[in-house]
Enzyme design. Structure first.
Site, short mmCIF file in Angstrom:
data_model
loop_
_atom_site.label_atom_id
_atom_site.label_comp_id
_atom_site.label_asym_id
_atom_site.label_seq_id
_atom_site.Cartn_x
_atom_site.Cartn_y
_atom_site.Cartn_z
N THR A 98 -0.30 4.12 11.16
CA THR A 98 -0.11 2.69 10.87
C THR A 98 0.72 2.08 12.00
OG1 THR A 98 2.00 3.00 9.72
CG2 THR A 98 -0.02 3.18 8.38
N ASP A 131 -6.13 9.07 6.40
CA ASP A 131 -5.35 8.26 5.47
C ASP A 131 -5.16 9.04 4.17
OD1 ASP A 131 -4.62 6.22 3.54
OD2 ASP A 131 -5.36 4.74 4.98
N ILE A 132 -3.96 9.10 3.66
CA ILE A 132 -3.76 9.87 2.42
C ILE A 132 -4.45 9.21 1.21
CG2 ILE A 132 -1.63 11.05 3.15
CD1 ILE A 132 -0.09 9.09 1.24
N THR A 146 13.58 8.90 -1.93
CA THR A 146 14.68 8.10 -1.41
C THR A 146 15.74 7.82 -2.48
OG1 THR A 146 15.24 5.86 -0.65
CG2 THR A 146 13.20 6.07 -1.87
N ASP A 147 16.97 7.63 -2.02
CA ASP A 147 18.05 7.29 -2.97
C ASP A 147 17.87 5.90 -3.57
OD1 ASP A 147 18.66 5.76 -0.73
OD2 ASP A 147 20.72 6.46 -0.53
N GLU A 148 16.97 5.10 -2.95
CA GLU A 148 16.78 3.73 -3.47
C GLU A 148 16.21 3.72 -4.88
OE1 GLU A 148 15.18 0.75 -0.93
OE2 GLU A 148 16.15 1.55 0.85
N TYR A 195 9.16 -1.58 -2.72
CA TYR A 195 9.20 -0.28 -2.03
C TYR A 195 9.81 0.80 -2.93
CZ TYR A 195 11.22 3.46 0.78
OH TYR A 195 11.60 4.70 1.24
N LYS A 219 8.17 4.23 -4.64
CA LYS A 219 8.68 5.58 -4.36
C LYS A 219 9.10 6.28 -5.65
CE LYS A 219 9.36 7.37 -0.94
NZ LYS A 219 8.47 8.33 -0.22
N LEU A 270 17.45 -1.24 10.49
CA LEU A 270 18.71 -1.81 10.98
C LEU A 270 19.16 -1.27 12.36
CD1 LEU A 270 21.26 -3.62 10.28
CD2 LEU A 270 22.33 -1.49 9.58
N ARG A 314 25.53 1.34 3.26
CA ARG A 314 24.53 2.39 3.26
C ARG A 314 25.22 3.70 3.65
NH1 ARG A 314 22.51 -1.10 0.86
NH2 ARG A 314 20.46 -2.06 1.09
N GLY A 372 17.01 -9.69 -3.57
CA GLY A 372 17.28 -8.51 -4.41
C GLY A 372 18.08 -7.43 -3.68
N HIS A 373 18.80 -7.83 -2.64
CA HIS A 373 19.48 -6.88 -1.74
C HIS A 373 20.40 -5.89 -2.47
CE1 HIS A 373 21.43 -6.72 2.55
NE2 HIS A 373 21.02 -5.53 2.12
#
Ligand code: NAD
Ligand code: DAU
Length: 344
Positions: free
Chosen positions: A38, A61-62, A127-129, A155, A159, A195, A219, A280-281
């Protein structure tokens, strides 16, 4: 020959680091990289690996079930590590659909192929998100493996769904699945929409550094190779059906990060520009990695003060790689994404 390990997303930032680590430290393993390249994959990233006889690359592509089955048919992997994903939160806010397709349905295609062909391990890179965020005024709180899933962005939601689907394939079909959830990575080869490389690139070109909101969001930064060593430890020592949090107790606010980069590059703080906040940060991420440390004997080895120097110098020395990423489509992305975030 030892294991055949199929790595998806192996042309991306972390997946490539993982392939490099395996080729170096597990020289009898065959590494099969499946990546559809991508915008986030610079083909130059895998230039060296392509010369290695233990490495093979499929541009697949998966989400493509027939294509994925054909790779499994040919390579018969013992282990699959799924890095392939749409990975940028800001893009997910603009266009959620592709995140659901790749991150959820693509994972399902891989899980189905693992069931069909048989597998020793399917590892989902999470991810920790997925845990949402922590308040800035509670430094005593951390994400544990049993912290409830509470996502903020398209996102992180995609996940979380992928993690849960992988764990459901373990519970329902007995597929040998593990999941790791890591904090923010930094290091060489990260696409300059994130970032740290974005700020390095802008500062290098004396362009404004767009800090969202007041720059106080926190973070928990981990050097990319430490993350990859953590995944390898899960593969070799982890228990199936388990989730492992990976992080290095290295919390920093965004404004601190930006100032460190400016200092490293010898550029003035006047380049900092506060812009409209992310929708929504998430306020703060902070991983408790004690389970991985105790059960796997894993611990990060790169201190942030060293890792950030390595990272800044890598970008200074690899301007061609960075230019490849930032020419063409990146400019449209940048104008669209940052044009509307007027200075605050
Ligand atoms: P990245 O965006 O740099 O790389 C993603 C790679 O996946 C690219 O090479 C891309 O071409 C490939 N890809 C995307 N869609 C695909 C598809 N449909 N089929 C095949 N390949 C596809 O991402 P990254 O930062 O290296 O993240 C890798 C994984 O680690 C992701 O699953 C991400 O959610 C997770 N993660 C990232 C971080 C971080 O800080 N970057 C932290 C924790 C977890
Ligand atoms: O925590 C793990 C996650 O870390 C991964 O799952 C994601 O794939 C990865 O992209 C990263 O997500 P973040 O949203 O934390 O990373 P990003 O680099 O986009 O932003 C880090 C912080 O910096 C965040 O608080 C938003 C802020 N930021 C970001 C950009 C791109 C800015 O202030 N300005 C910017 O231009």
């Amino acid at each position: 020959m030892g294991k055949t390990i199929l790595v998806t997303g192996g042309a991306g930032f972390i997946g490539n680091c993982f392939c490099k680590l395996l080729l170096k430290e597990r020289p009898d393993w065959k590494v099969v990289n499946v990546d559809c390249l991508t915008y986030a994959a610079n083909p130059a990233t895998i230039k060296e690996e392509l010369k290695n006889p233990n490495y093979v690359f499929y541009k697949t592509d998966i989400r493509d079930r027939n294509g994925i089955n054909a790779v499994f048919e040919k390579e018969r992997p013992d282990t699959v590590v799924n890095f392939a994903a749409e990975s940028h939160v800001d893009r997910s806010i603009e266009n959620p659909g592709i995140f659901l397709e790749t991150n959820i349905l693509g994972t399902q295609v891989l899980l189905d192929a693992c069931r069909k062909y048989g597998i020793g391990r399917f590892h989902q890179v999470g991810t920790d998100e997925v845990y949402g965020d922590l308040p800035l005024d509670r430094p005593d709180l951390f994400f544990h493996e049993d912290t409830p899933i509470k996502t903020s962005s398209p996102y992180s939601t995609s996940k979380a769904a992928a993690d849960l689907l992988a764990l459901a394939y373990h519970r329902t079909y007995g597929l040998p699945v593990t999941v790791s959830r890591c904090s923010n990575n930094y290091g060489p080869y990260q696409f300059p929409e994130k970032l740290i490389p974005l700020m390095i690139n802008n500062a290098t070109h004396d362009k404004p550094l767009p800090v969202y909101g007041k720059g106080l969001n926190v973070r928990d930064w981990l050097y990319v190779e430490d993350h990859c060593r953590g995944i390898l430890a899960v593969l070799e020592k982890g228990r199936v059906g388990e989730v492992y949090n990976l992080g290095g107790h290295n919390e920093k606010s965004n404004i601190e990060i930006v100032k460190i980069i400016l200092k490293e590059l010898g550029k003035p703080e006047s380049l900092i520009t506060f812009v409209a906040d992310r929708k929504g940060h998430d306020q703060r991420y902070a991983i408790d990695p004690s389970k991985a440390m105790a059960d796997l004997g894993w611990a990060p080895t790169t201190m942030f003060r060293d890792g950030i120097k390595l990272t800044v110098s890598w970008y200074r020395e690899n301007t061609r790689w960075l230019d490849d990423c930032t020419s063409g489509e990146y400019r449209n992305y940048y104008d669209k994404m940052y044009g509307k975030r007027s200075d605050k």
